[in-house]
Design a protein around this motif. Sequence first.
Motif, PDB file in Angstrom:
ATOM      1  N   TYR A 196       0.923  -1.119  -0.116  1.00 31.18           N
ATOM      2  CA  TYR A 196       0.052  -0.003   0.170  1.00 31.18           C
ATOM      3  C   TYR A 196       0.948   1.126   0.088  1.00 31.18           C
ATOM      4  CZ  TYR A 196      -3.668   3.602   1.528  1.00 31.18           C
ATOM      5  OH  TYR A 196      -4.274   4.367   1.873  1.00 31.18           O
ATOM      6  N   GLU A 197       1.815   1.364   0.883  1.00 33.62           N
ATOM      7  CA  GLU A 197       2.763   2.445   1.044  1.00 33.62           C
ATOM      8  C   GLU A 197       3.729   2.775  -0.192  1.00 33.62           C
ATOM      9  OE1 GLU A 197       2.619   4.775   3.354  1.00 33.62           O
ATOM     10  OE2 GLU A 197       1.402   3.864   4.897  1.00 33.62           O
ATOM     11  N   ALA A 198       4.217   1.631  -0.720  1.00 34.54           N
ATOM     12  CA  ALA A 198       4.964   1.793  -1.960  1.00 34.54           C
ATOM     13  C   ALA A 198       4.269   2.245  -3.291  1.00 34.54           C
ATOM     14  CB  ALA A 198       5.559   0.149  -2.116  1.00 34.54           C
ATOM     15  N   THR A 199       2.841   1.507  -3.174  1.00 32.28           N
ATOM     16  CA  THR A 199       2.228   2.107  -4.426  1.00 32.28           C
ATOM     17  C   THR A 199       1.578   3.438  -4.387  1.00 32.28           C
ATOM     18  OG1 THR A 199       1.267  -0.213  -4.586  1.00 32.28           O
ATOM     19  CG2 THR A 199       0.022   1.166  -6.047  1.00 32.28           C
ATOM     20  N   LYS A 200       1.373   3.741  -3.119  1.00 32.28           N
ATOM     21  CA  LYS A 200       0.989   5.271  -2.980  1.00 32.28           C
ATOM     22  C   LYS A 200       1.909   6.078  -3.270  1.00 32.28           C
ATOM     23  CE  LYS A 200      -0.201   6.071   1.377  1.00 32.28           C
ATOM     24  NZ  LYS A 200      -0.788   6.755   2.464  1.00 32.28           N
ATOM     25  N   ARG A 201       3.104   5.884  -3.022  1.00 30.03           N
ATOM     26  CA  ARG A 201       4.340   6.812  -3.402  1.00 30.03           C
ATOM     27  C   ARG A 201       4.571   6.524  -4.717  1.00 30.03           C
ATOM     28  NH1 ARG A 201       8.008   5.379   2.003  1.00 30.03           N
ATOM     29  NH2 ARG A 201       6.538   5.749   3.589  1.00 30.03           N
ATOM     30  N   LEU A 202       4.727   5.625  -5.201  1.00 26.73           N
ATOM     31  CA  LEU A 202       5.031   5.494  -6.713  1.00 26.73           C
ATOM     32  C   LEU A 202       4.122   6.330  -7.613  1.00 26.73           C
ATOM     33  CD1 LEU A 202       6.512   3.960  -8.958  1.00 26.73           C
ATOM     34  CD2 LEU A 202       5.052   2.321  -8.969  1.00 26.73           C
ATOM     35  N   LEU A 203       2.602   6.135  -7.175  1.00 28.63           N
ATOM     36  CA  LEU A 203       1.569   6.892  -8.171  1.00 28.63           C
ATOM     37  C   LEU A 203       1.618   8.397  -7.632  1.00 28.63           C
ATOM     38  CD1 LEU A 203      -1.102   4.309  -8.015  1.00 28.63           C
ATOM     39  CD2 LEU A 203       0.074   4.663  -9.833  1.00 28.63           C
ATOM     40  N   SER A 241       4.402  10.468  -9.619  1.00 30.97           N
ATOM     41  CA  SER A 241       3.942  10.228 -11.065  1.00 30.97           C
ATOM     42  C   SER A 241       2.947  11.331 -11.408  1.00 30.97           C
ATOM     43  CB  SER A 241       3.872   8.896 -11.637  1.00 30.97           C
ATOM     44  OG  SER A 241       2.839   8.365 -11.173  1.00 30.97           O
ATOM     45  N   VAL A 242       1.949  11.663 -10.459  1.00 30.58           N
ATOM     46  CA  VAL A 242       0.665  12.236 -10.722  1.00 30.58           C
ATOM     47  C   VAL A 242       0.454  13.326  -9.830  1.00 30.58           C
ATOM     48  CG1 VAL A 242      -0.544  10.478 -12.187  1.00 30.58           C
ATOM     49  CG2 VAL A 242      -0.897  10.630  -9.868  1.00 30.58           C
ATOM     50  N   ASP A 243      -0.407  14.238 -10.145  1.00 34.47           N
ATOM     51  CA  ASP A 243      -0.875  15.086  -9.052  1.00 34.47           C
ATOM     52  C   ASP A 243      -1.573  14.499  -7.925  1.00 34.47           C
ATOM     53  OD1 ASP A 243      -2.075  17.046  -7.678  1.00 34.47           O
ATOM     54  OD2 ASP A 243      -2.626  18.558  -9.233  1.00 34.47           O
ATOM     55  N   HIS A 244      -0.997  14.346  -6.730  1.00 35.28           N
ATOM     56  CA  HIS A 244      -1.322  13.575  -5.725  1.00 35.28           C
ATOM     57  C   HIS A 244      -2.668  13.954  -4.989  1.00 35.28           C
ATOM     58  CE1 HIS A 244      -1.513  11.782  -1.753  1.00 35.28           C
ATOM     59  NE2 HIS A 244      -0.676  10.970  -2.155  1.00 35.28           N
ATOM     60  N   THR A 245      -2.899  15.384  -5.001  1.00 35.76           N
ATOM     61  CA  THR A 245      -4.155  16.020  -4.530  1.00 35.76           C
ATOM     62  C   THR A 245      -5.324  15.697  -5.560  1.00 35.76           C
ATOM     63  OG1 THR A 245      -2.916  17.580  -3.407  1.00 35.76           O
ATOM     64  CG2 THR A 245      -5.217  17.940  -3.484  1.00 35.76           C
ATOM     65  N   LYS A 246      -5.149  15.833  -6.637  1.00 31.43           N
ATOM     66  CA  LYS A 246      -6.133  15.635  -7.675  1.00 31.43           C
ATOM     67  C   LYS A 246      -6.769  14.369  -7.798  1.00 31.43           C
ATOM     68  CE  LYS A 246      -7.442  16.802 -12.545  1.00 31.43           C
ATOM     69  NZ  LYS A 246      -6.641  17.299 -13.734  1.00 31.43           N
ATOM     70  N   TYR A 247      -5.705  13.424  -7.710  1.00 30.29           N
ATOM     71  CA  TYR A 247      -5.988  12.187  -8.077  1.00 30.29           C
ATOM     72  C   TYR A 247      -6.035  11.011  -6.740  1.00 30.29           C
ATOM     73  CZ  TYR A 247      -5.492  13.128 -12.866  1.00 30.29           C
ATOM     74  OH  TYR A 247      -5.844  13.870 -14.215  1.00 30.29           O
ATOM     75  N   ALA A 248      -6.070  11.777  -5.636  1.00 29.28           N
ATOM     76  CA  ALA A 248      -6.053  10.942  -4.279  1.00 29.28           C
ATOM     77  C   ALA A 248      -6.889   9.695  -4.057  1.00 29.28           C
ATOM     78  CB  ALA A 248      -5.844  12.030  -3.055  1.00 29.28           C
ATOM     79  N   PRO A 249      -8.139   9.935  -4.449  1.00 31.47           N
ATOM     80  CA  PRO A 249      -8.983   8.816  -4.344  1.00 31.47           C
ATOM     81  C   PRO A 249      -8.665   7.380  -5.395  1.00 31.47           C
ATOM     82  CG  PRO A 249     -10.592  10.613  -4.599  1.00 31.47           C
ATOM     83  CD  PRO A 249      -9.004  11.190  -4.836  1.00 31.47           C
ATOM     84  N   PHE A 250      -8.162   7.951  -6.388  1.00 34.51           N
ATOM     85  CA  PHE A 250      -7.735   6.827  -7.391  1.00 34.51           C
ATOM     86  C   PHE A 250      -6.495   6.255  -6.794  1.00 34.51           C
ATOM     87  CE2 PHE A 250      -4.556   5.988 -10.723  1.00 34.51           C
ATOM     88  CZ  PHE A 250      -5.175   5.042 -11.535  1.00 34.51           C
TER      89      PHE A 250
END
Length: 286
Positions: free
Chosen positions: A79-86, A89-98
Amino acid sequence: MASEKPQVAYQANLKQALLAGAFAGTAVDTALFPLDTIKTRLQSQAGFIASGGFRGVYSGILSAVVGSAPNASLFFVTYEATKRLLGASVDHTKYAPFIHMTAASFGEITACTVRVPTEVIKQRMQTKQFQSTSAAVSNVLRTEGILGFYRGFLSTVAREIPFTCIQFPLYEYFKRSYSNYKGRMVEPYEAAMWGSLAGGIAAALTTPLDVCKTRIMLSHKNQTAKQYNGIISTMKRIVAEEGPRVLLAGIGPRVMWISIGGSIFLGMYEKAVKTFVQLQLLEDRR
Protein backbone atom coordinates in the motif's frame (compact mmCIF):
# COMPACT_ATOMS: atom_id res chain seq x y z
CA MET A 1 1.25 33.78 0.65
CA ALA A 2 -1.09 31.01 1.80
CA SER A 3 0.28 28.84 4.57
CA GLU A 4 1.34 25.35 3.62
CA LYS A 5 -1.10 22.62 4.54
CA PRO A 6 0.04 20.46 7.45
CA GLN A 7 1.23 16.93 6.91
CA VAL A 8 -1.74 14.61 7.50
CA ALA A 9 0.09 11.91 9.48
CA TYR A 10 3.53 10.49 10.19
CA GLN A 11 5.09 8.92 7.10
CA ALA A 12 6.72 5.51 7.48
CA ASN A 13 9.45 4.05 5.33
CA LEU A 14 8.81 0.54 4.00
CA LYS A 15 10.67 -1.21 6.84
CA GLN A 16 8.63 0.72 9.41
CA ALA A 17 5.41 -0.06 7.50
CA LEU A 18 6.35 -3.77 7.56
CA LEU A 19 6.83 -3.80 11.35
CA ALA A 20 3.85 -1.54 12.10
CA GLY A 21 1.60 -3.71 9.94
CA ALA A 22 2.71 -6.85 11.80
CA PHE A 23 1.88 -5.29 15.18
CA ALA A 24 -1.49 -4.01 13.97
CA GLY A 25 -2.54 -7.26 12.28
CA THR A 26 -1.70 -9.45 15.25
CA ALA A 27 -3.44 -7.12 17.69
CA VAL A 28 -6.74 -6.94 15.82
CA ASP A 29 -6.97 -10.62 14.85
CA THR A 30 -6.30 -11.76 18.41
CA ALA A 31 -8.60 -9.26 20.13
CA LEU A 32 -11.61 -9.73 17.85
CA PHE A 33 -11.40 -13.42 16.99
CA PRO A 34 -14.63 -14.40 18.84
CA LEU A 35 -16.68 -11.90 16.80
CA ASP A 36 -15.19 -13.29 13.59
CA THR A 37 -16.15 -16.82 14.68
CA ILE A 38 -19.76 -15.80 15.37
CA LYS A 39 -19.97 -14.04 11.98
CA THR A 40 -18.61 -17.12 10.18
CA ARG A 41 -21.09 -19.44 11.91
CA LEU A 42 -24.01 -17.17 11.07
CA GLN A 43 -22.99 -17.35 7.39
CA SER A 44 -22.49 -21.14 7.34
CA GLN A 45 -24.97 -23.19 5.32
CA ALA A 46 -25.28 -25.60 8.28
CA GLY A 47 -26.59 -22.79 10.46
CA PHE A 48 -25.34 -21.02 13.57
CA ILE A 49 -26.19 -23.67 16.18
CA ALA A 50 -25.02 -26.65 14.10
CA SER A 51 -21.73 -24.84 13.43
CA GLY A 52 -21.05 -24.45 17.15
CA GLY A 53 -23.19 -21.56 18.36
CA PHE A 54 -21.39 -19.61 21.06
CA ARG A 55 -19.22 -22.58 22.06
CA GLY A 56 -15.49 -22.69 21.27
CA VAL A 57 -15.34 -19.19 19.80
CA TYR A 58 -11.53 -19.37 19.79
CA SER A 59 -11.42 -22.42 17.50
CA GLY A 60 -8.92 -21.74 14.72
CA ILE A 61 -7.15 -18.86 16.47
CA LEU A 62 -3.71 -20.44 15.91
CA SER A 63 -4.16 -20.22 12.14
CA ALA A 64 -5.29 -16.58 12.42
CA VAL A 65 -2.37 -15.55 14.65
CA VAL A 66 0.22 -17.28 12.44
CA GLY A 67 -1.10 -15.52 9.33
CA SER A 68 -2.02 -12.11 10.75
CA ALA A 69 1.46 -10.54 10.98
CA PRO A 70 2.73 -11.42 7.45
CA ASN A 71 -0.73 -10.71 6.00
CA ALA A 72 -0.91 -7.18 7.44
CA SER A 73 2.78 -6.49 6.74
CA LEU A 74 2.38 -7.41 3.08
CA PHE A 75 -0.67 -5.19 2.80
CA PHE A 76 0.90 -2.06 4.28
CA VAL A 77 4.26 -2.42 2.50
CA THR A 78 2.48 -2.77 -0.85
CA TYR A 79 0.00 0.00 0.00
CA GLU A 80 2.68 2.51 1.02
CA ALA A 81 4.98 1.63 -1.89
CA THR A 82 2.18 1.95 -4.46
CA LYS A 83 0.95 5.23 -2.95
CA ARG A 84 4.41 6.73 -3.26
CA LEU A 85 4.96 5.41 -6.75
CA LEU A 86 1.67 6.78 -8.05
CA GLY A 87 1.86 9.97 -6.00
CA ALA A 88 5.24 10.78 -7.47
CA SER A 89 4.00 10.37 -11.06
CA VAL A 90 0.68 12.27 -10.92
CA ASP A 91 -0.93 15.17 -9.07
CA HIS A 92 -1.37 13.53 -5.64
CA THR A 93 -4.13 15.91 -4.50
CA LYS A 94 -6.21 15.72 -7.67
CA TYR A 95 -6.02 11.96 -8.05
CA ALA A 96 -5.94 11.02 -4.34
CA PRO A 97 -9.01 8.71 -4.40
CA PHE A 98 -7.66 6.86 -7.46
CA ILE A 99 -4.23 6.50 -5.84
CA HIS A 100 -5.68 5.16 -2.58
CA MET A 101 -8.02 2.71 -4.34
CA THR A 102 -5.24 1.39 -6.57
CA ALA A 103 -2.72 1.13 -3.73
CA ALA A 104 -5.21 -0.61 -1.44
CA SER A 105 -6.24 -3.04 -4.21
CA PHE A 106 -2.64 -4.08 -4.88
CA GLY A 107 -2.12 -4.35 -1.13
CA GLU A 108 -5.09 -6.71 -0.74
CA ILE A 109 -4.10 -8.93 -3.67
CA THR A 110 -0.61 -9.33 -2.19
CA ALA A 111 -1.92 -9.94 1.33
CA CYS A 112 -4.39 -12.59 0.10
CA THR A 113 -1.49 -14.89 -0.79
CA VAL A 114 -1.11 -15.34 2.99
CA ARG A 115 -4.65 -14.55 4.15
CA VAL A 116 -6.53 -17.15 2.10
CA PRO A 117 -4.73 -20.30 3.36
CA THR A 118 -5.12 -19.14 6.97
CA GLU A 119 -8.78 -18.27 6.35
CA VAL A 120 -9.51 -21.72 4.86
CA ILE A 121 -8.13 -23.48 7.95
CA LYS A 122 -9.55 -20.95 10.41
CA GLN A 123 -13.11 -21.02 9.04
CA ARG A 124 -13.28 -24.81 8.86
CA MET A 125 -12.24 -24.97 12.49
CA GLN A 126 -14.64 -22.20 13.47
CA THR A 127 -17.53 -24.25 12.07
CA LYS A 128 -16.39 -27.40 13.92
CA GLN A 129 -15.36 -29.36 10.81
CA PHE A 130 -12.06 -30.13 12.58
CA GLN A 131 -10.88 -30.18 16.18
CA SER A 132 -7.25 -29.20 15.61
CA THR A 133 -5.20 -27.11 13.20
CA SER A 134 -2.99 -30.08 12.26
CA ALA A 135 -6.05 -32.20 11.40
CA ALA A 136 -7.46 -29.42 9.22
CA VAL A 137 -4.15 -28.88 7.41
CA SER A 138 -3.56 -32.61 6.79
CA ASN A 139 -7.13 -33.11 5.55
CA VAL A 140 -6.86 -30.26 3.03
CA LEU A 141 -3.52 -31.58 1.78
CA ARG A 142 -4.83 -35.16 1.50
CA THR A 143 -8.17 -34.40 -0.18
CA GLU A 144 -7.53 -31.21 -2.16
CA GLY A 145 -3.76 -30.79 -2.43
CA ILE A 146 -1.85 -27.51 -2.12
CA LEU A 147 -4.47 -25.68 -4.18
CA GLY A 148 -7.02 -26.57 -1.51
CA PHE A 149 -5.45 -23.92 0.71
CA TYR A 150 -6.32 -21.36 -1.95
CA ARG A 151 -9.95 -22.39 -2.25
CA GLY A 152 -11.91 -19.15 -2.44
CA PHE A 153 -8.88 -17.05 -3.44
CA LEU A 154 -10.71 -15.27 -6.27
CA SER A 155 -13.86 -14.82 -4.16
CA THR A 156 -11.74 -13.37 -1.33
CA VAL A 157 -10.05 -10.94 -3.72
CA ALA A 158 -13.47 -10.12 -5.21
CA ARG A 159 -14.66 -9.26 -1.69
CA GLU A 160 -11.53 -7.44 -0.52
CA ILE A 161 -11.05 -5.13 -3.49
CA PRO A 162 -14.52 -3.51 -3.29
CA PHE A 163 -14.16 -3.38 0.50
CA THR A 164 -10.76 -1.74 0.42
CA CYS A 165 -11.77 0.60 -2.43
CA ILE A 166 -14.46 1.93 -0.11
CA GLN A 167 -12.56 1.83 3.18
CA PHE A 168 -9.18 3.36 2.36
CA PRO A 169 -10.26 6.34 0.20
CA LEU A 170 -12.82 7.14 2.94
CA TYR A 171 -10.19 6.70 5.65
CA GLU A 172 -7.65 8.91 3.87
CA TYR A 173 -10.34 11.50 3.08
CA PHE A 174 -11.53 11.61 6.70
CA LYS A 175 -7.94 11.99 7.94
CA ARG A 176 -7.09 14.69 5.42
CA SER A 177 -10.28 16.70 6.11
CA TYR A 178 -9.82 16.42 9.87
CA SER A 179 -6.15 17.38 9.62
CA ASN A 180 -7.01 20.45 7.54
CA TYR A 181 -9.77 21.38 10.01
CA LYS A 182 -7.46 21.06 13.03
CA GLY A 183 -4.40 22.52 11.27
CA ARG A 184 -2.14 19.72 12.49
CA MET A 185 -1.27 16.07 11.96
CA VAL A 186 -3.83 13.46 12.93
CA GLU A 187 -3.00 11.65 16.16
CA PRO A 188 -3.20 7.81 16.28
CA TYR A 189 -6.34 7.79 18.44
CA GLU A 190 -8.03 10.12 15.94
CA ALA A 191 -6.93 7.91 13.05
CA ALA A 192 -8.49 4.98 14.96
CA MET A 193 -11.82 6.82 15.09
CA TRP A 194 -11.84 7.49 11.34
CA GLY A 195 -10.65 3.96 10.61
CA SER A 196 -13.60 2.62 12.59
CA LEU A 197 -16.11 4.73 10.66
CA ALA A 198 -14.63 3.92 7.23
CA GLY A 199 -14.40 0.22 8.05
CA GLY A 200 -18.00 0.00 9.29
CA ILE A 201 -19.36 1.61 6.12
CA ALA A 202 -17.30 -0.68 3.88
CA ALA A 203 -18.25 -3.76 5.92
CA ALA A 204 -21.98 -3.14 5.60
CA LEU A 205 -21.83 -2.56 1.85
CA THR A 206 -19.76 -5.68 1.12
CA THR A 207 -21.52 -8.20 3.39
CA PRO A 208 -23.10 -10.15 0.46
CA LEU A 209 -19.63 -10.73 -0.99
CA ASP A 210 -18.41 -11.90 2.41
CA VAL A 211 -21.30 -14.39 2.72
CA CYS A 212 -20.40 -15.86 -0.70
CA LYS A 213 -16.72 -16.05 0.21
CA THR A 214 -17.52 -17.90 3.44
CA ARG A 215 -19.75 -20.46 1.67
CA ILE A 216 -17.06 -21.15 -0.95
CA MET A 217 -14.30 -21.58 1.65
CA LEU A 218 -16.42 -23.94 3.77
CA SER A 219 -17.12 -26.17 0.75
CA HIS A 220 -14.90 -29.20 0.25
CA LYS A 221 -14.75 -32.26 -1.99
CA ASN A 222 -16.00 -34.77 0.59
CA GLN A 223 -19.24 -32.99 1.48
CA THR A 224 -22.54 -34.55 0.41
CA ALA A 225 -24.14 -31.30 -0.77
CA LYS A 226 -23.16 -29.59 -4.01
CA GLN A 227 -20.10 -27.37 -3.62
CA TYR A 228 -20.21 -23.60 -3.97
CA ASN A 229 -18.01 -22.23 -6.75
CA GLY A 230 -17.65 -18.63 -7.88
CA ILE A 231 -19.10 -15.41 -6.47
CA ILE A 232 -21.90 -14.96 -9.03
CA SER A 233 -23.09 -18.57 -9.04
CA THR A 234 -22.95 -18.72 -5.23
CA MET A 235 -24.92 -15.52 -4.91
CA LYS A 236 -27.58 -16.78 -7.36
CA ARG A 237 -27.81 -20.12 -5.56
CA ILE A 238 -28.23 -18.52 -2.13
CA VAL A 239 -30.98 -16.22 -3.40
CA ALA A 240 -32.78 -19.11 -5.15
CA GLU A 241 -32.52 -21.61 -2.29
CA GLU A 242 -32.60 -19.42 0.83
CA GLY A 243 -33.79 -15.97 -0.21
CA PRO A 244 -31.98 -12.64 -0.65
CA ARG A 245 -31.99 -11.84 3.07
CA VAL A 246 -29.38 -14.57 3.63
CA LEU A 247 -26.87 -12.43 1.69
CA LEU A 248 -26.88 -10.13 4.73
CA ALA A 249 -26.26 -12.96 7.21
CA GLY A 250 -23.84 -11.89 9.92
CA ILE A 251 -23.99 -8.19 8.97
CA GLY A 252 -24.26 -7.13 12.63
CA PRO A 253 -21.18 -9.00 13.88
CA ARG A 254 -19.33 -8.13 10.66
CA VAL A 255 -19.95 -4.38 10.97
CA MET A 256 -19.17 -4.48 14.70
CA TRP A 257 -16.06 -6.60 14.16
CA ILE A 258 -14.67 -4.45 11.35
CA SER A 259 -15.61 -1.14 13.00
CA ILE A 260 -13.78 -2.12 16.18
CA GLY A 261 -11.13 -3.90 14.12
CA GLY A 262 -10.60 -0.87 11.88
CA SER A 263 -10.12 1.25 14.99
CA ILE A 264 -7.56 -1.13 16.49
CA PHE A 265 -5.87 -2.00 13.17
CA LEU A 266 -5.39 1.51 11.82
CA GLY A 267 -4.94 3.10 15.25
CA MET A 268 -2.21 0.60 16.16
CA TYR A 269 -0.61 1.04 12.74
CA GLU A 270 -0.50 4.84 13.06
CA LYS A 271 0.76 4.59 16.65
CA ALA A 272 3.52 2.15 15.66
CA VAL A 273 4.51 4.36 12.71
CA LYS A 274 4.62 7.45 14.94
CA THR A 275 6.80 5.60 17.47
CA PHE A 276 9.19 4.31 14.81
CA VAL A 277 9.49 7.74 13.17
CA GLN A 278 10.19 9.43 16.51
CA LEU A 279 12.80 6.81 17.40
CA GLN A 280 14.43 7.30 14.00
CA LEU A 281 14.53 11.09 14.55
CA LEU A 282 16.19 10.59 17.94
CA GLU A 283 18.71 8.21 16.37
CA ASP A 284 19.49 10.71 13.59
CA ARG A 285 20.17 13.48 16.14
CA ARG A 286 22.81 11.44 17.97
